[in-house]
Design an enzyme around this catalytic site. Structure first.
Site, PDB file in Angstrom:
ATOM      1  CB  CYS A 103      -0.904  -0.051   1.184  1.00  0.00           C
ATOM      2  SG  CYS A 103      -1.919  -1.350   1.122  1.00  0.00           S
ATOM      3  CE1 TYR A 111      23.904  -5.501   0.811  1.00  0.00           C
ATOM      4  CE2 TYR A 111      24.561  -5.533  -1.342  1.00  0.00           C
ATOM      5  CZ  TYR A 111      25.031  -5.432  -0.107  1.00  0.00           C
ATOM      6  OH  TYR A 111      26.342  -5.257   0.223  1.00  0.00           O
TER       7      TYR A 111
END
Ligand code: LLP
Length: 440
Positions: A363, A392
């Site tokens: 969101c 990463y």
């Protein structure tokens, strides 16, 4: 071409319109293990390790260390261990993982700008090989703890060589205004303290790391020159011969066709030439070198598989395809505007007909994995593969929006094995409790 110059894992191939990695059909992997799914190709890891060893083979005094922060779990550390690598760690969590993977702790280096007393104690108990001491506070703390345990810590001094390298601002670490390390003008002060007060620190050498996703070998050339100059200066001023020098990690990888990282051989050439020249100039003994790459070792081996879901077309603006993962499993696009490349794993030979934007499920409007990439027509249920997610991604993953972290599978020789299981809903609440007074 060296492996860090490849967009895809070295075993990537197309078989009957499907993407295969490590001899495994990625579409089948997606169905078997669910998505999002991190897939790591063992062959690709082993190939880049061989390239590092080959490139530096004339330099016999070298220790290859894997920077665990790029991807740290038991299976990956075990693979690197069998390749003869040591480990650069930055937390009790990484040290513990190495310990549990059965690694010889002498091969472990502990880095970081704010190691806690608890972490230092654990590292000393495990007998790790080196501490890279970052600042005055840590030197005092480490000395105190080592003294209380009646032991000595072998240390390197993390220094800030003052090199600007052309990479994203957030991932430069060697410039003067950096939170890491001793600036050059403070080195004498810390060495004096070690000589006079910190009797439980055994100074072995110096350490620097100039940045990450580096494309210019010139930066390494300059770094080596500065480090050798410092070793010579320390010898002259303090009468101490330090024979270890850690040059950090940083070699870049190819996330998109616009990226042109140097090969491992080019990196080795810059380091070796700079060494030769600087050793002649400053007339000191050849030190032992440590190099600690993370991204270039693991990034290319990893892909992430997602299932496509909803679509939103805004005429004359763009078409969004929403995936079932996003910024919680790969925060790099949102954090660093990092670019990636993708394919539709079940439509590898279909013509690429439209530009789409691959959006995440989280969101936040900024949760976009790839903007404007040309792909075949995507329908709900298609499997989208994003390349070069080994480094990463999992290591920076979060549970944002209370979503379970994905599983990770290792592929090799047409076999797959789950090396990290998918989090469950119960995992999400496993460490939570409601105080009694709220239960009434
Ligand atoms: N050594 C030290 C002391 C480091 O700080 C780092 C990375 C490495 C080695 C390994 O560097 P590599 O070979 O992976 O470039 N999260 C960022 C990258 C941060 C790198 C931090 N230090 C990213 O996703 O791009």
């Amino acid at each position: 071409m060296s492996t860090n110059q490849s967009l895809r894992p070295v075993t990537a191939e197309i078989v009957e319109n499907h993407l295969f990695i490590g001899g495994c059909d990625t579409v089948e992997l997606a169905h078997k293990y669910g998505t999002p799914l991190y897939v790591i190709d063992e062959t690709t890891i082993r190939k880049i390790c061989s390239e590092y060893k080959e490139a530096f083979k004339d330099y016999h005094n070298i220790h290859m260390m894997y920077a665990c922060k790029s991807l740290c779990n038991l299976a990956v550390l075990k693979i690197l261990d069998t390749e003869g690598f040591g480990f650069d760690t930055v937390s009790a969590g990484e040290i513990y993982t190495a310990y549990k993977a059965g690694i010889n702790m002498k091969k472990v280096l502990f880095n970081g700008n704010n190691k806690s007393a608890k972490e230092i104690e654990l590292a000393l108990e495990y007998g790790i090989g080196r501490f890279s001491v970052d600042n005055f506070y840590e030197a005092e703390l480490l000395n105190r703890i080592a003294s209380s345990k009646n032991t000595k810590a072998d240390i390197l001094l993390r220094i800030t060589p003052g090199i600007e390298c052309h990479t994203h601002d957030y991932i430069q670490t060697g410039q003067i205004d950096s939170k890491f390390g001793f600036n050059l003008n403070l080195i004498d002060e810390i060495i004096n303290l070690i000589k006079t007060e910190y009797k439980n620190l055994n100074l072995k050498g110096i350490h620097a790391h100039i940045g990450s996703q580096i494309f210019e070998t010139r930066s390494y050339y300059d770094e080596v020159e500065i480090l050798i100059r410092e070793l010579a200066r320390i010898k002259e001023v303090h009468g101490i011969t330090l024979n270890e020098m850690n040059i950090g990690g940083g070699l870049g990888v190819k996330y998109t066709n616009d990226d042109t990282p140097p090969s491992v051989a080019e990196l080795a050439r810059a380091v070796t030439e700079a060494m030769k020249k600087a050793l002649d100039k400053y007339a000191i003994e050849e030190p032992v070198i440590y190099i600690e790459p993370g991204r270039s070792i693991i990034s290319t081996s990893g892909i992430t598989l997602y299932t496509a879901g909803s679509k939103k077309t805004i005429p004359n603006v763009r078409k969004y395809i929403a995936l079932d993962g996003g910024m919680a499993d790969n925060p790099r696009p949102a954090m660093y505007q990092a670019k990636y490349t993708a394919d539709v794993a079940n439509k590898m030979n279909n013509p690429k007909t439209e530009f789409v934007t691959l959006a995440g499920r989280y969101c936040e409007s900024g949760d976009i994995l790839i903007e404007n990439i040309k792909l075949p027509n995507i329908e709900a249920g298609d499997i989208v593969c994003i390349y070069n997610t080994g480094a990463y991604n999992y290591s920076m993953a979060s549970n944002y929006n209370r979503v379970e972290k994905p599983a990770m599978v290792l592929v090799n020789n047409s076999q797959s094995a789950m090396i990290v299981s998918r989090e469950s809903l119960d995992d999400l609440i496993a460490r939570e409790s409601i105080p009694d007074r709220l239960r009434k």
